[in-house]
Design a protein around this motif. Structure first.
Motif, PDB file in Angstrom:
ATOM      1  N   UNK A   1       0.756  -1.375   0.056  1.00  0.00           N
ATOM      2  CA  UNK A   1       0.048  -0.049  -0.208  1.00  0.00           C
ATOM      3  C   UNK A   1       0.827   1.084  -0.046  1.00  0.00           C
ATOM      4  N   UNK A   2       2.028   1.234   0.586  1.00  0.00           N
ATOM      5  CA  UNK A   2       2.708   2.274   0.644  1.00  0.00           C
ATOM      6  C   UNK A   2       3.462   2.699  -0.594  1.00  0.00           C
ATOM      7  N   UNK A   3       3.994   1.606  -1.226  1.00  0.00           N
ATOM      8  CA  UNK A   3       4.517   1.749  -2.704  1.00  0.00           C
ATOM      9  C   UNK A   3       3.568   2.275  -3.622  1.00  0.00           C
ATOM     10  N   UNK A   4       2.320   1.526  -3.697  1.00  0.00           N
ATOM     11  CA  UNK A   4       1.130   2.061  -4.565  1.00  0.00           C
ATOM     12  C   UNK A   4       0.919   3.478  -4.255  1.00  0.00           C
ATOM     13  N   UNK A   5       0.739   4.202  -2.919  1.00  0.00           N
ATOM     14  CA  UNK A   5       0.524   5.387  -2.650  1.00  0.00           C
ATOM     15  C   UNK A   5       1.540   6.288  -3.117  1.00  0.00           C
TER      16      UNK A   5
END
Length: 211
Positions: free
Chosen positions: A11-15
């Motif tokens: 989720x962090x990488x996607x954000x």
């Protein structure tokens, strides 16, 4: 727990990938087909905005860009020559020429949002742009994800378990306490003595004589 950490990392990488994909430059070879100027109003502010219409060579897919200065704002492209880019687009439109168009942003029809042209340069038909921004972005995000995942895994394996660190100590046996002597025990003895040998009348008389 490991799945939760991986999901949070994803989720962090996607954000991070979404805003980076919006602000990083994208390039393509397009044919300029039209230029327009529209009066855009935002609240009390109204100003003219250049627009450039293009198509992909050999197809009918249309791309519409706005041509507006970024100035000192974000993203920091420091673009101040939108009028020069518009004049170059007018020249290419008359010659049906090809151009390497570099832009940032997305086309969102529901929000009337257009990508903004950063540069426009005439090219030949055999020119093929070399993508740089997206491969670098993807590689950087993959390296970041691998580094964080490895750090989390190493931290998880380096912490010992509590059951392995502390040995199990067997409980000490419980020793029953001896009964406390009372004044009556002075006459008849302890309970153990009384059970072993019952007191008789002769024993009572003998103890009275000794006292």
């Amino acid at each position: 727990m490991r799945l939760i950490l991986l999901a949070a990392l994803g989720g962090l990488v996607f954000s991070l990938a979404i805003p980076l994909d919006w602000c990083l430059p994208h390039s393509a070879v397009l044919q300029v087909t039209g230029t327009t100027v529209k009066r855009m109003a935002s609240g009390d502010d109204a100003h003219d905005v250049y627009f450039i219409s293009t198509t992909e060579p050999g197809t009918n897919k249309v791309h519409v860009f706005r041509n507006e200065d970024t100035g000192w704002g974000f993203p920091p492209y420091l673009k101040f020559g939108s009028a020069d880019i518009q004049a170059q687009a007018d020249l290419l439109r008359g010659n049906h020429g090809l151009a390497k168009v570099t832009w940032y942003g997305w086309r969102i029809q529901m929000l009337s949002a257009f990508p903004n042209v950063v540069s426009l340069k005439p090219v030949d038909a055999v020119y093929t742009p070399l993508p740089v921004a997206r491969p670098m972005l993807g590689g950087a995000l993959l390296l970041l994800m691998a580094f964080v995942a490895r750090a989390l895994m190493r931290r998880r394996t380096s912490v010992p378990s509590v059951t392995e660190e502390l040995p199990v100590v067997p409980a000490a046996p419980v020793v029953p306490a001896e009964p406390r002597a009372t004044p009556v025990d002075a006459w008849i003895g302890t309970p153990a003595q009384a059970q072993a040998k019952p007191a008789t009348a002769a024993d009572w008389l003998e103890r009275e004589d000794r006292n």
